[in-house]
Motif scaffolding. Structure first.
Motif, short mmCIF file in Angstrom:
data_model
loop_
_atom_site.label_atom_id
_atom_site.label_comp_id
_atom_site.label_asym_id
_atom_site.label_seq_id
_atom_site.Cartn_x
_atom_site.Cartn_y
_atom_site.Cartn_z
N GLY A 7 0.79 -1.23 0.00
CA GLY A 7 0.00 0.00 0.00
C GLY A 7 0.82 1.28 0.00
O GLY A 7 0.27 2.37 -0.01
N HIS A 8 2.13 1.14 0.03
CA HIS A 8 3.04 2.29 0.00
C HIS A 8 3.72 2.35 -1.35
O HIS A 8 3.54 1.49 -2.20
CB HIS A 8 4.09 2.15 1.10
N VAL A 9 4.54 3.37 -1.53
CA VAL A 9 5.42 3.41 -2.71
C VAL A 9 6.78 2.91 -2.25
O VAL A 9 7.26 3.27 -1.18
CB VAL A 9 5.50 4.84 -3.30
N HIS A 10 7.38 2.06 -3.05
CA HIS A 10 8.68 1.47 -2.75
C HIS A 10 9.66 1.90 -3.82
O HIS A 10 9.41 1.73 -5.01
CB HIS A 10 8.56 -0.06 -2.71
N ARG A 25 1.31 6.74 2.28
CA ARG A 25 1.71 7.40 3.52
C ARG A 25 3.24 7.44 3.69
O ARG A 25 3.75 8.22 4.48
CB ARG A 25 1.12 6.66 4.72
N ARG A 26 3.94 6.54 2.97
CA ARG A 26 5.39 6.52 3.09
C ARG A 26 6.02 5.92 1.85
O ARG A 26 5.35 5.29 1.05
CB ARG A 26 5.84 5.76 4.35
N VAL A 27 7.32 6.16 1.74
CA VAL A 27 8.13 5.54 0.69
C VAL A 27 9.14 4.64 1.40
O VAL A 27 9.76 5.06 2.39
CB VAL A 27 8.88 6.59 -0.16
N THR A 28 9.28 3.41 0.92
CA THR A 28 10.22 2.47 1.50
C THR A 28 11.32 2.16 0.49
O THR A 28 11.18 2.43 -0.70
CB THR A 28 9.53 1.16 1.90
#
Length: 162
Positions: free
Chosen positions: A69-72, A105-108
């Motif tokens: 659900g995040h951007v990686h 909500r975040r980038v990993t």
């Protein structure tokens, strides 16, 4: 390059990306890492959620995926001839903006902890080590172990809020 325009890669841009990746990987050879996987092909990169590029010809790129659900940030490479000019920082900022626009909500990312242009560099740009790995990110980290990337140094997961 800090004023360079980042764009979503075109089909023509994707043809240039493997050469940039191969050139950037040469920096690892100087550290004794001689067995990195070969650069991904344009066709492989075209399957990514987004590929961002900067420069004409392409001087750097960021490959983005949707993970848990995040951007990686799957890959960020800058051609050695364009390093230390803000190219990577511009790509990171664009990555965060694309993540924000997508509602993440975040980038990993996964990277080497002790390579100066890896975790320490990302930390200077707002990323922090994290143990908060969802199932997909954990699977990616395990796959990196299977590929043997950990034998070249400690790998860490990092995240940056959007």
């Amino acid at each position: 390059m800090s004023g360079s325009v980042v764009r979503v890669a075109s089909a023509a841009d994707l043809l240039e990306v493997p050469a940039v990746e191969a050139a950037a990987d040469e920096l690892f050879r100087a550290r004794g890492v001689l067995d990195l996987p070969p650069a991904a092909s344009a066709r492989e990169r075209a399957r990514a959620w987004r590929v961002l590029v900067v420069g004409r010809p392409v001087a750097g790129f960021a490959v983005l995926e949707r993970v848990d659900g995040h951007v990686h940030l799957e890959q960020l490479s800058v051609h050695p001839s364009a390093m230390r000019r803000g190219t990577g920082a511009v790509l990171l900022a664009a990555t965060v903006e694309h993540a924000r626009a997508a509602g993440a909500r975040r980038v990993t990312l996964l990277t080497y902890a002790d390579v100066p242009w890896n975790a320490p560099w990302y930390a200077r740009h707002g990323w922090r080590e994290t143990d908060d790995l969802g199932p997909q990110l954990r699977a990616l980290a395990e796959h990196e172990v299977e590929l043997g990337l950990a034998r070249h140094g400690r790998r860490v997961a990092m995240a940056r809020p959007v």
